[in-house]
Scaffold this motif. Structure first.
Motif, PDB file in Angstrom:
ATOM      1  N   THR A  39       1.799   1.348 -22.439  1.00  0.00           N
ATOM      2  CA  THR A  39       1.451   2.661 -21.912  1.00  0.00           C
ATOM      3  C   THR A  39       1.961   2.865 -20.492  1.00  0.00           C
ATOM      4  OG1 THR A  39      -0.696   1.833 -21.185  1.00  0.00           O
ATOM      5  CG2 THR A  39      -0.607   2.932 -23.338  1.00  0.00           C
ATOM      6  N   LEU A  40       2.372   1.822 -19.834  1.00  0.00           N
ATOM      7  CA  LEU A  40       2.917   1.953 -18.486  1.00  0.00           C
ATOM      8  C   LEU A  40       4.312   2.571 -18.553  1.00  0.00           C
ATOM      9  CD1 LEU A  40       1.924  -1.550 -17.100  1.00  0.00           C
ATOM     10  CD2 LEU A  40       0.771   0.624 -16.708  1.00  0.00           C
ATOM     11  N   GLN A  89      13.463  -1.516 -21.063  1.00  0.00           N
ATOM     12  CA  GLN A  89      12.238  -1.678 -21.844  1.00  0.00           C
ATOM     13  C   GLN A  89      12.046  -0.562 -22.872  1.00  0.00           C
ATOM     14  OE1 GLN A  89       9.544  -1.654 -18.526  1.00  0.00           O
ATOM     15  NE2 GLN A  89       9.307  -3.872 -18.571  1.00  0.00           N
ATOM     16  N   GLU A  90      12.983   0.328 -23.003  1.00  0.00           N
ATOM     17  CA  GLU A  90      12.859   1.455 -23.926  1.00  0.00           C
ATOM     18  C   GLU A  90      12.659   1.010 -25.368  1.00  0.00           C
ATOM     19  OE1 GLU A  90      12.524   4.846 -23.794  1.00  0.00           O
ATOM     20  OE2 GLU A  90      12.152   4.470 -21.682  1.00  0.00           O
ATOM     21  N   TRP A  91      13.096  -0.178 -25.715  1.00  0.00           N
ATOM     22  CA  TRP A  91      12.906  -0.699 -27.073  1.00  0.00           C
ATOM     23  C   TRP A  91      11.428  -0.726 -27.450  1.00  0.00           C
ATOM     24  CZ3 TRP A  91       9.734  -4.869 -27.551  1.00  0.00           C
ATOM     25  CH2 TRP A  91       9.515  -5.643 -26.404  1.00  0.00           C
ATOM     26  N   ARG A  92      10.556  -0.834 -26.457  1.00  0.00           N
ATOM     27  CA  ARG A  92       9.120  -0.917 -26.722  1.00  0.00           C
ATOM     28  C   ARG A  92       8.588   0.322 -27.438  1.00  0.00           C
ATOM     29  NH1 ARG A  92       6.367  -3.609 -21.399  1.00  0.00           N
ATOM     30  NH2 ARG A  92       7.472  -5.589 -21.480  1.00  0.00           N
ATOM     31  N   THR A 118      11.110  -3.281 -36.143  1.00  0.00           N
ATOM     32  CA  THR A 118      12.571  -3.298 -36.041  1.00  0.00           C
ATOM     33  C   THR A 118      13.074  -3.878 -34.722  1.00  0.00           C
ATOM     34  OG1 THR A 118      12.601  -1.058 -35.150  1.00  0.00           O
ATOM     35  CG2 THR A 118      12.794  -1.291 -37.555  1.00  0.00           C
ATOM     36  N   VAL A 119      12.157  -4.235 -33.817  1.00  0.00           N
ATOM     37  CA  VAL A 119      12.597  -4.720 -32.502  1.00  0.00           C
ATOM     38  C   VAL A 119      12.040  -6.116 -32.183  1.00  0.00           C
ATOM     39  CG1 VAL A 119      13.042  -2.443 -31.511  1.00  0.00           C
ATOM     40  CG2 VAL A 119      10.753  -3.420 -31.350  1.00  0.00           C
ATOM     41  N   THR A 120      11.905  -6.953 -33.208  1.00  0.00           N
ATOM     42  CA  THR A 120      11.343  -8.282 -32.974  1.00  0.00           C
ATOM     43  C   THR A 120      12.240  -9.150 -32.088  1.00  0.00           C
ATOM     44  OG1 THR A 120      12.209  -9.026 -35.098  1.00  0.00           O
ATOM     45  CG2 THR A 120       9.887  -8.374 -35.035  1.00  0.00           C
TER      46      THR A 120
END
Length: 93
Positions: free
Chosen positions: A8-9, A15-18, A52-54
């Protein structure tokens, strides 16, 4: 009380993959990923199995030396983290 959400930060460009992470969905409880309950850990691993981002998540885990469920794998806490949990004192990081 509303559930907390992961990620949420504000995110930096790397970090956009998050945002695409399965664990970032509103119905997913972060406690599943960082608790000590085997049933919750199993739920977290199930969520990861759909993600999809492991690879990005595992790289982040390695970068920040995190414990919990990251990138589809359970990483045990270090001895200092476990000791802090048992004594109620914060772990030195």
């Amino acid at each position: 009380m509303a559930k907390r959400r992961l990620w949420t930060l504000p995110l930096t460009a790397d970090q956009e993959w998050r945002r695409a992470a399965a664990c970032a969905q509103p119905a997913i409880d972060p406690e599943w990923f960082f608790g000590l309950d085997d049933n919750l850990t199993s739920l977290a691993l199930d969520v990861c199995s759909t993600c999809t981002v492991t690879n990005e998540c595992a790289a982040e885990r390695d970068r920040i030396k995190a414990h919990g469920v990251w990138g589809g794998a359970l990483v045990a806490p270090t001895k200092s983290v476990e000791r802090a949990r048992l004594t109620g004192k914060g772990a030195a990081v």
